[in-house]
Design a protein around this motif. Structure first.
Motif, PDB file in Angstrom:
ATOM      1  N   TRP A   1       0.849  -1.181   0.000  1.00 19.78           N
ATOM      2  CA  TRP A   1       0.000   0.000   0.000  1.00 19.78           C
ATOM      3  C   TRP A   1       0.894   1.243   0.000  1.00 19.78           C
ATOM      4  CZ3 TRP A   1      -5.559  -0.028   1.331  1.00 19.78           C
ATOM      5  CH2 TRP A   1      -6.096  -1.314   1.360  1.00 19.78           C
ATOM      6  N   ARG A   2       0.367   2.340  -0.477  1.00 19.51           N
ATOM      7  CA  ARG A   2       1.144   3.588  -0.455  1.00 19.51           C
ATOM      8  C   ARG A   2       0.520   4.562   0.545  1.00 19.51           C
ATOM      9  NH1 ARG A   2      -1.533   3.487  -5.298  1.00 19.51           N
ATOM     10  NH2 ARG A   2      -3.060   5.156  -5.680  1.00 19.51           N
ATOM     11  N   LEU A   3       1.383   5.371   1.125  1.00 21.28           N
ATOM     12  CA  LEU A   3       0.936   6.358   2.101  1.00 21.28           C
ATOM     13  C   LEU A   3       0.308   7.531   1.375  1.00 21.28           C
ATOM     14  CD1 LEU A   3       0.873   7.335   5.057  1.00 21.28           C
ATOM     15  CD2 LEU A   3       3.129   8.365   4.643  1.00 21.28           C
ATOM     16  N   ASP A   4      -0.922   7.869   1.775  1.00 24.10           N
ATOM     17  CA  ASP A   4      -1.641   8.981   1.144  1.00 24.10           C
ATOM     18  C   ASP A   4      -1.627  10.220   2.029  1.00 24.10           C
ATOM     19  OD1 ASP A   4      -3.274  10.205  -0.852  1.00 24.10           O
ATOM     20  OD2 ASP A   4      -5.041   9.809   0.382  1.00 24.10           O
ATOM     21  N   LEU A   5      -1.970  10.055   3.311  1.00 30.22           N
ATOM     22  CA  LEU A   5      -1.992  11.170   4.260  1.00 30.22           C
ATOM     23  C   LEU A   5      -1.366  10.718   5.570  1.00 30.22           C
ATOM     24  CD1 LEU A   5      -5.654  12.447   3.704  1.00 30.22           C
ATOM     25  CD2 LEU A   5      -3.569  13.556   2.885  1.00 30.22           C
ATOM     26  N   LEU A   6      -0.694  11.653   6.252  1.00 28.48           N
ATOM     27  CA  LEU A   6      -0.033  11.309   7.511  1.00 28.48           C
ATOM     28  C   LEU A   6      -0.018  12.501   8.441  1.00 28.48           C
ATOM     29  CD1 LEU A   6       1.668   9.268   9.190  1.00 28.48           C
ATOM     30  CD2 LEU A   6       3.699  10.234   8.083  1.00 28.48           C
ATOM     31  N   SER A   7      -0.387  12.260   9.714  1.00 29.95           N
ATOM     32  CA  SER A   7      -0.210  13.232  10.787  1.00 29.95           C
ATOM     33  C   SER A   7       0.328  12.476  11.987  1.00 29.95           C
ATOM     34  CB  SER A   7      -1.532  13.936  11.113  1.00 29.95           C
ATOM     35  OG  SER A   7      -2.455  13.024  11.681  1.00 29.95           O
ATOM     36  N   ASP A   8       0.475  13.151  13.115  1.00 32.16           N
ATOM     37  CA  ASP A   8       1.033  12.486  14.293  1.00 32.16           C
ATOM     38  C   ASP A   8       0.200  11.284  14.716  1.00 32.16           C
ATOM     39  OD1 ASP A   8       3.088  14.290  14.400  1.00 32.16           O
ATOM     40  OD2 ASP A   8       2.229  15.502  16.009  1.00 32.16           O
ATOM     41  N   ASP A   9      -1.137  11.402  14.631  1.00 30.50           N
ATOM     42  CA  ASP A   9      -2.010  10.357  15.154  1.00 30.50           C
ATOM     43  C   ASP A   9      -2.934   9.743  14.109  1.00 30.50           C
ATOM     44  OD1 ASP A   9      -3.762  12.452  14.737  1.00 30.50           O
ATOM     45  OD2 ASP A   9      -4.348  12.675  16.844  1.00 30.50           O
ATOM     46  N   SER A  10      -2.674   9.995  12.832  1.00 31.72           N
ATOM     47  CA  SER A  10      -3.563   9.482  11.792  1.00 31.72           C
ATOM     48  C   SER A  10      -2.770   9.188  10.526  1.00 31.72           C
ATOM     49  CB  SER A  10      -4.666  10.502  11.501  1.00 31.72           C
ATOM     50  OG  SER A  10      -5.514  10.052  10.461  1.00 31.72           O
ATOM     51  N   ALA A  11      -3.204   8.148   9.819  1.00 28.84           N
ATOM     52  CA  ALA A  11      -2.578   7.805   8.534  1.00 28.84           C
ATOM     53  C   ALA A  11      -3.626   7.206   7.615  1.00 28.84           C
ATOM     54  CB  ALA A  11      -1.424   6.823   8.728  1.00 28.84           C
ATOM     55  N   THR A  12      -3.531   7.534   6.339  1.00 25.61           N
ATOM     56  CA  THR A  12      -4.395   6.950   5.317  1.00 25.61           C
ATOM     57  C   THR A  12      -3.516   6.264   4.278  1.00 25.61           C
ATOM     58  OG1 THR A  12      -6.093   8.652   5.604  1.00 25.61           O
ATOM     59  CG2 THR A  12      -6.150   7.382   3.563  1.00 25.61           C
ATOM     60  N   LEU A  13      -3.816   4.990   4.035  1.00 24.25           N
ATOM     61  CA  LEU A  13      -3.102   4.195   3.048  1.00 24.25           C
ATOM     62  C   LEU A  13      -4.016   3.933   1.865  1.00 24.25           C
ATOM     63  CD1 LEU A  13      -1.450   1.515   5.393  1.00 24.25           C
ATOM     64  CD2 LEU A  13      -0.633   3.820   4.836  1.00 24.25           C
ATOM     65  N   GLU A  14      -3.420   3.794   0.673  1.00 25.72           N
ATOM     66  CA  GLU A  14      -4.200   3.616  -0.545  1.00 25.72           C
ATOM     67  C   GLU A  14      -3.631   2.469  -1.367  1.00 25.72           C
ATOM     68  OE1 GLU A  14      -5.935   6.330  -4.273  1.00 25.72           O
ATOM     69  OE2 GLU A  14      -4.467   7.160  -2.857  1.00 25.72           O
TER      70      GLU A  14
ATOM     71  N   ASP B   1      -6.903   6.008  12.862  1.00 26.76           N
ATOM     72  CA  ASP B   1      -6.930   7.157  13.772  1.00 26.76           C
ATOM     73  C   ASP B   1      -6.658   6.651  15.179  1.00 26.76           C
ATOM     74  OD1 ASP B   1      -7.798   9.617  12.196  1.00 26.76           O
ATOM     75  OD2 ASP B   1      -9.349   8.177  11.610  1.00 26.76           O
ATOM     76  N   LEU B   2      -5.535   7.070  15.744  1.00 25.25           N
ATOM     77  CA  LEU B   2      -5.111   6.630  17.066  1.00 25.25           C
ATOM     78  C   LEU B   2      -5.489   7.668  18.105  1.00 25.25           C
ATOM     79  CD1 LEU B   2      -3.474   4.531  18.741  1.00 25.25           C
ATOM     80  CD2 LEU B   2      -1.457   5.956  18.303  1.00 25.25           C
ATOM     81  N   ARG B   3      -6.012   7.187  19.223  1.00 28.79           N
ATOM     82  CA  ARG B   3      -6.298   8.042  20.363  1.00 28.79           C
ATOM     83  C   ARG B   3      -5.661   7.423  21.602  1.00 28.79           C
ATOM     84  NH1 ARG B   3      -7.005  10.589  16.602  1.00 28.79           N
ATOM     85  NH2 ARG B   3      -8.900  11.693  15.902  1.00 28.79           N
ATOM     86  N   GLU B   4      -5.579   8.182  22.658  1.00 28.45           N
ATOM     87  CA  GLU B   4      -4.971   7.688  23.891  1.00 28.45           C
ATOM     88  C   GLU B   4      -5.623   6.389  24.354  1.00 28.45           C
ATOM     89  OE1 GLU B   4      -2.525   7.778  27.397  1.00 28.45           O
ATOM     90  OE2 GLU B   4      -2.449   9.161  25.697  1.00 28.45           O
TER      91      GLU B   4
ATOM     92  N   GLY C   1      -7.910   4.474  22.359  1.00 28.52           N
ATOM     93  CA  GLY C   1      -8.602   3.721  21.327  1.00 28.52           C
ATOM     94  C   GLY C   1      -7.993   3.862  19.953  1.00 28.52           C
ATOM     95  N   LEU C   2      -8.519   3.054  19.045  1.00 26.24           N
ATOM     96  CA  LEU C   2      -8.064   3.017  17.664  1.00 26.24           C
ATOM     97  C   LEU C   2      -9.280   2.841  16.763  1.00 26.24           C
ATOM     98  CD1 LEU C   2      -5.879   2.727  15.418  1.00 26.24           C
ATOM     99  CD2 LEU C   2      -5.830   0.270  15.956  1.00 26.24           C
ATOM    100  N   SER C   3      -9.402   3.695  15.754  1.00 20.35           N
ATOM    101  CA  SER C   3     -10.460   3.572  14.760  1.00 20.35           C
ATOM    102  C   SER C   3      -9.841   3.232  13.410  1.00 20.35           C
ATOM    103  CB  SER C   3     -11.257   4.879  14.640  1.00 20.35           C
ATOM    104  OG  SER C   3     -11.963   5.161  15.823  1.00 20.35           O
ATOM    105  N   ILE C   4     -10.486   2.314  12.696  1.00 15.85           N
ATOM    106  CA  ILE C   4     -10.007   1.883  11.386  1.00 15.85           C
ATOM    107  C   ILE C   4     -11.155   2.035  10.396  1.00 15.85           C
ATOM    108  CG2 ILE C   4      -9.029  -0.012  10.030  1.00 15.85           C
ATOM    109  CD1 ILE C   4      -8.114  -1.226  12.743  1.00 15.85           C
ATOM    110  N   GLY C   5     -10.955   2.870   9.397  1.00 12.41           N
ATOM    111  CA  GLY C   5     -11.923   3.045   8.335  1.00 12.41           C
ATOM    112  C   GLY C   5     -11.462   2.333   7.083  1.00 12.41           C
ATOM    113  N   MET C   6     -12.388   1.672   6.395  1.00 14.55           N
ATOM    114  CA  MET C   6     -12.067   0.921   5.191  1.00 14.55           C
ATOM    115  C   MET C   6     -13.016   1.330   4.074  1.00 14.55           C
ATOM    116  SD  MET C   6     -11.589  -2.901   6.814  1.00 14.55           S
ATOM    117  CE  MET C   6     -10.773  -3.488   5.323  1.00 14.55           C
ATOM    118  N   MET C   7     -12.490   1.420   2.848  1.00 16.47           N
ATOM    119  CA  MET C   7     -13.309   1.740   1.693  1.00 16.47           C
ATOM    120  C   MET C   7     -12.786   0.986   0.490  1.00 16.47           C
ATOM    121  SD  MET C   7     -13.534   3.446  -1.410  1.00 16.47           S
ATOM    122  CE  MET C   7     -12.207   4.656  -1.438  1.00 16.47           C
TER     123      MET C   7
END
Length: 294
Positions: free
Chosen positions: A94-107, A131-134, A136-142
């Motif tokens: 997968w390739r990295l699309d977006l990145l911040s300290d606590d979030s990443a989107t792969l494509e 999306d990482l939180r202190e 918890g962790l959320s994972i979105g898929m499309m």
């Protein structure tokens, strides 16, 4: 590896290994257990704590299915079996699309024939958002159908949880599929008795590798000796849950998925969970895991 941070929480991602999670931990607690499964050939022995399942979950019998009057043959990607398993998203970089300290989107773009037709015969685009939180962790898929034809799809996520410190598991479900000798669905039975997790159960000696249907889309894991718990919640499309608790292994897998095992070959099952996407259509789902002190 990409590492996300949120307070004391850390999440490691492996885009080149199927968009997998390497680790998820906070302080001294690892909420996922990295597993190197030699049967999953494309992971090349790399230990992962979780990975996406697309464009389908679990097995397709002999790697064969028929869709809209055409027969398809997929390559066998699981050592020791003639079945094809878990789609091909976990086999790809997968390739990295977006990145911040606590979030990443792969494509990921899969486009036959440039990409292996035998992995999957249709073109698609997929996104994974973490999306990482202190706590918890959320994972979105499309997944989006980028082909000129309709295509059948499914989604799921395959997390491995550590099986220690008296791990207990609870969830509710209407039914469960028993398996034949090829690990394919055989009979649908009520999720009662030995199949029931309506009341939380210790999973230390349980040996299950089955798909539940009609579950509540929430599951609860508790490590009582550590005073820690985790709640797993999934969006509506994840109408099935695969539970994998191999005996004498240090992990279990609790997998929210959209389709039953071998769903593409079970058109007579009304709630089998196959979604047919027309060109340009998308299917999305979300998984959220929240941790707390018991």
């Amino acid at each position: 590896m990409i590492e996300l941070k949120a307070g004391e929480a850390r999440l490691g991602l492996l885009p080149e290994v199927g968009g997998a999670i390497s680790f998820w931990r906070r302080g001294g607690m690892s909420f996922l257990h990295p597993v190197a499964d030699p049967h999953l050939l494309a992971q090349r022995g790399r230990a992962v704590g979780g990975y996406p399942l697309l464009p389908f979950s679990n097995r397709i019998a002999d790697g064969q299915f028929r869709f809209e009057g055409q027969d398809y043959q997929l390559e066998h990607n699981f050592a020791g079996e003639d079945n094809t398993i878990h789609g091909n998203g976990w086999e790809r970089r997968w390739r990295l699309d977006l990145l911040s300290d606590d979030s990443a989107t792969l494509e990921l773009d899969h486009t036959p024939p440039a990409d292996p037709v035998a992995q999957w015969p249709f073109s698609y685009r997929a996104l994974l958002r973490f999306d990482l939180r202190e706590c918890g962790l959320s994972i979105g898929m499309m997944i989006e159908n980028t082909d000129t034809r309709d295509q059948p799809v499914g989604l799921g996520f395959h997390p491995y949880f550590p099986r220690h410190n008296g791990l207990r598991l609870g969830f509710s479900a209407e039914s469960v599929w028993t398996n034949d000798d090829s690990h394919l669905p055989l009979l649908r039975v009520p999720a009662q008795g030995e199949w029931s997790f309506e009341k939380m159960r210790d999973v230390e000696d349980i040996n299950i590798d089955n798909c539940y249907a009609g579950w509540s889309r929430s599951a609860f894991l508790r490590w009582p000796r550590l005073g820690m718990s985790l709640t797993l919640e999934a969006s509506e499309i994840f109408s099935h849950l695969v539970l994998y608790t191999p005996r004498q292994q240090p992990f279990i897998a609790v997998e929210p998925v959209s389709n039953m095992n071998d769903a593409f070959n079970r058109p007579g099952v009304g709630d089998g969970g196959v979604h047919v996407l027309h060109p340009g259509e998308k299917l999305e789902g979300h998984v959220r895991m929240t941790v707390a002190t018991c």
